[in-house]
Design an enzyme around this catalytic site. Structure first.
Site, PDB file in Angstrom:
ATOM      1  N   CYS A   2     -54.649 -30.766  44.182  1.00  0.00           N
ATOM      2  CA  CYS A   2     -55.707 -29.721  44.187  1.00  0.00           C
ATOM      3  C   CYS A   2     -56.320 -29.345  42.959  1.00  0.00           C
ATOM      4  CB  CYS A   2     -55.272 -28.410  44.909  1.00  0.00           C
ATOM      5  SG  CYS A   2     -54.441 -28.485  46.460  1.00  0.00           S
ATOM      6  N   ARG A  50     -58.917 -28.616  47.877  1.00  0.00           N
ATOM      7  CA  ARG A  50     -57.522 -28.955  48.233  1.00  0.00           C
ATOM      8  C   ARG A  50     -57.384 -30.418  48.601  1.00  0.00           C
ATOM      9  NH1 ARG A  50     -54.391 -27.253  53.704  1.00  0.00           N
ATOM     10  NH2 ARG A  50     -52.135 -27.562  52.714  1.00  0.00           N
ATOM     11  N   VAL A  53     -51.021 -31.818  51.043  1.00  0.00           N
ATOM     12  CA  VAL A  53     -49.870 -32.504  51.067  1.00  0.00           C
ATOM     13  C   VAL A  53     -48.564 -31.770  51.668  1.00  0.00           C
ATOM     14  CG1 VAL A  53     -48.052 -33.496  49.539  1.00  0.00           C
ATOM     15  CG2 VAL A  53     -50.442 -33.558  48.586  1.00  0.00           C
ATOM     16  N   GLU A  80     -46.936 -28.567  43.033  1.00  0.00           N
ATOM     17  CA  GLU A  80     -45.963 -28.452  44.037  1.00  0.00           C
ATOM     18  C   GLU A  80     -44.706 -27.863  43.454  1.00  0.00           C
ATOM     19  OE1 GLU A  80     -46.710 -29.692  46.963  1.00  0.00           O
ATOM     20  OE2 GLU A  80     -48.330 -31.143  46.515  1.00  0.00           O
ATOM     21  N   ASP A 103     -45.948 -24.378  50.165  1.00  0.00           N
ATOM     22  CA  ASP A 103     -45.469 -23.720  48.973  1.00  0.00           C
ATOM     23  C   ASP A 103     -46.230 -22.838  48.325  1.00  0.00           C
ATOM     24  OD1 ASP A 103     -46.976 -25.966  48.483  1.00  0.00           O
ATOM     25  OD2 ASP A 103     -45.953 -26.525  46.481  1.00  0.00           O
ATOM     26  N   SER A 379     -43.475 -41.449  39.662  1.00  0.00           N
ATOM     27  CA  SER A 379     -43.565 -42.185  38.147  1.00  0.00           C
ATOM     28  C   SER A 379     -42.587 -41.845  37.672  1.00  0.00           C
ATOM     29  CB  SER A 379     -44.947 -41.825  37.749  1.00  0.00           C
ATOM     30  OG  SER A 379     -45.267 -42.401  36.606  1.00  0.00           O
TER      31      SER A 379
END
Length: 616
Positions: A2, A50, A53, A80, A103, A379
């Site tokens: 987002c 947005r 996820v 997140e 969340d 990553s």
């Protein structure tokens, strides 16, 4: 993931000013391609783009909390929170009810339950704006390591804010002006916390909250690195690193959309990928997708250099086969890497001309390819800064230099006859900027911020400085690069090595333990060797790849000449045109001109696209 944007104005009724925050929010559309929202109240407007996820159906934003028909709090949130399920259960036990699985709602209820201290309970990556209608106060909060970006621009009666500068620049009251300090920061490669390049704009510092009320703006720190004695022995340290890493990866695998992993075949990304693949397999989550960037004919024509001893492709394929991933390679050709349109896209994504050339362009193109099949990827960012992976951690001349380590390393590694990247800027401009003086001042400012441990040996004290410099200046630079280029395609990148618990533990782990067997990243290798094939476990550090095709440097050389020939070129006031022409004509190899050409062409793109007013 987002994008967020908004406007606080205590002297006007913003319910009659929806077009301005709507334009700010729209500027962030690539960050949030799935939905858009805008909430306006008397003195506040909060916008949201947005990328769905978690809880795609129920997690719409801005999210509000109401009581007896009155809106109490409004949240626009990006990121997140990986411990949201544990926090949800704790909040339920305290009597809070939830209407979504997101969340986002957990963050909203956490503020209601614990006030401003709620930030101390969050594990994750986040940038958020929370408006309290009762106190008429805005909170701008950024995660501990600065994984998610957040900028703000004070105004006479409030503040403008956004995930990226482009959102703030979309407001009609703000102009894209850059003064000498902004240009120094841009060219100096120092990444000063809080600095945002554009005049009047600031970046919320990692681990900080900015409060905006009628009394003005106030910045508060809720987290920082601290120095503590490390009491674990080597076996306990290895076990703790493995446990913290496994927990971070497990938490960051939670997603309601397709998830993958970026895999270079180096130690860092291989460890993350192996842990993720094993975790998914253990809970029946299917095969992990992995993605590697490569260049046409790169492996067969590869030439080792000081930093890169081997190409990534064979090692990435070996790891993918070893842990059983669904592996994909994005093979890029030189025409795409040198395409001015791709450079323009990178500048639009980053808002400023960093000038990393194909290092940025290839990452931008890789993310474009990844997004075709995945919305979230893991990553290995920050492992080198935590475990001491870069070659200069082990080079006495760099360790002893009175300069930022990466700048001292760059000077040491640059061959004779290769111009510095800023060499072709006009002499008057460079004299006025005094980049060497600026870098020195910022370096000593950064050193003063390093926490000290009483009685620490001199060598360990210096390495503590080294790690602190990297974690507070280098890591934010790399995280910003990764965020901006990925979110330009609506792709969320998660970075398990940036879990703050792991960072805190490793910051206080002695250098002697991190190199206990005389190699780089000894501790990480020991903690994860059982996960990896021998070839990957023993591979030496190889940074993000750059093309070695001579045609790339030749294309830059040709384009630079064409840009200088334009009578209306935006660069004319900044560049020593005669010096560039001499370099183009006197036989200076195109490869030697590459760093300077990449910077100049990136500057030209920036000045043409925005456009920027340079107040020098």
């Amino acid at each position: 993931m987002c994008g967020i944007a908004g406007w606080i104005s205590f002297d006007r009724d913003l319910r009659g000013h929806r077009p301005e925050p709507a334009a700010m929010t729209a500027a962030l559309a690539p960050r949030g391609p799935d939905a858009s929202g805008l909430w306006t109240g008397r003195h506040a407007a909060l916008g949201h783009r947005r990328l769905s996820v978690i809880d795609p159906v129920g997690g719409g934003q801005p999210m509000t909390s109401e009581h007896d028909g009155r809106t109490l709090t409004v949240l626009s949130y990006s990121g997140e929170v990986y411990n949201h399920q544990e926090l949800r259960e704790e909040l339920r036990s305290e009597g809070y009810h939830f209407r979504t699985r997101s969340d986002t709602e957990v963050v909203l209820r956490a503020f209601e339950a614990w006030g401003g201290s709620f930030t101390e309970r969050l594990n994750g990556m986040y940038a958020l704006a929370l408006w309290d209608t009762r106190s008429e106060e805005l909170l701008l909060v950024r995660d501990r390591l600065g994984i998610k970006p957040l900028y703000y621009h004070p105004t006479p009666d409030g503040v403008l804010f956004g995930s990226e500068p482009k959102a703030i620049l979309a407001h009609p009251a703000v102009e894209a002006a850059v003064d000498q300090d902004g240009l120094r920061e841009l060219l100096g490669l120092t990444k000063t916390p809080g600095h945002a390049v554009y005049r009047g704009m600031r970046e919320v510092r990692p681990g900080h909250t900015v409060r905006c009320s009628r009394a003005g703006l106030r910045e508060e720190r809720y987290w920082e690195l601290e120095a503590h004695e490390h009491t674990d022995d080597l076996p306990a340290t290895v076990a703790t690193v493995r446990s913290l890493l496994q927990d971070a990866v497990t938490r960051q695998l939670v997603s309601d959309v397709p998830l993958g992993s970026l895999l270079s075949g180096g130690l860092d990304s291989s460890v993350i990928t192996a842990l993720a693949a094993g975790d998914l397999r253990a809970r029946g989550g299917g095969q992990l997708r992995t993605f590697t960037v490569d260049f046409a004919r790169h492996t067969e024509n590869f030439t080792p250099d000081l930093q890169r001893a081997s190409p990534d492709g064979p090692y990435a394929r070996a790891l993918a086969a070893h842990v059983g991933t669904d592996h994909h390679e994005a093979v890029l050709d030189t025409a795409a890497l040198a395409d001015p349109r791709q450079r323009d896209a990178v500048v639009r994504a980053r808002d400023v001309p960093i000038g990393l050339g194909d290092g940025d362009t290839s990452l931008h193109l890789l993310f474009q390819e990844v997004r075709r099949s995945s919305t979230v990827v893991l990553s290995g960012e920050a492992a080198d800064e935590l475990f001491g992976g870069y070659w200069w951690f082990h080079q006495a001349r760099v360790v002893g230099a009175d300069d930022f380590p990466w700048l001292a390393a760059l000077a040491l590694a640059t061959p004779p006859g290769v111009p510095r990247r800023e060499s072709f800027l006009s002499r008057d401009l460079l004299d006025g900027l005094d980049l060497d003086g600026y870098r020195a001042a910022r370096y000593h400012e950064a050193l003063r911020a390093v926490p000290r441990l009483a009685g620490e040996p001199a060598a360990e004290r210096r390495m503590r400085e080294f790690f602190h410099l990297h974690l507070t200046r280098s890591v934010p630079f790399l995280l910003d690069r990764k965020d901006r280029l990925s979110m330009a395609h609506g792709l969320e990148v998660r970075v398990p090595f940036c879990d703050h618990r792991l960072v805190e533990y490793l910051f206080n782990t002695p250098w002697s333990m991190k190199t206990f067997d005389g190699r780089e990243k000894s501790l990480l290798r020991a903690a994860a060797r059982d996960l990896l094939p021998e070839s990957v476990a023993e591979r030496t550090k190889s940074p993000y790849p750059l093309t070695q095709d001579p045609a790339y440097a030749e294309a830059l050389r040709t384009e630079l000449g064409e840009v200088l020939d334009r009578t209306d070129g935006a660069l004319h006031g900044l560049v020593d045109r005669e010096a560039v022409r001499r370099a183009l004509k006197d036989g200076t190899p195109a490869e030697a001109l590459r760093p300077a050409a990449e910077l100049l062409l990136c500057l030209e793109s920036w000045l043409r696209l925005y456009p920027v007013w340079l107040d020098l």
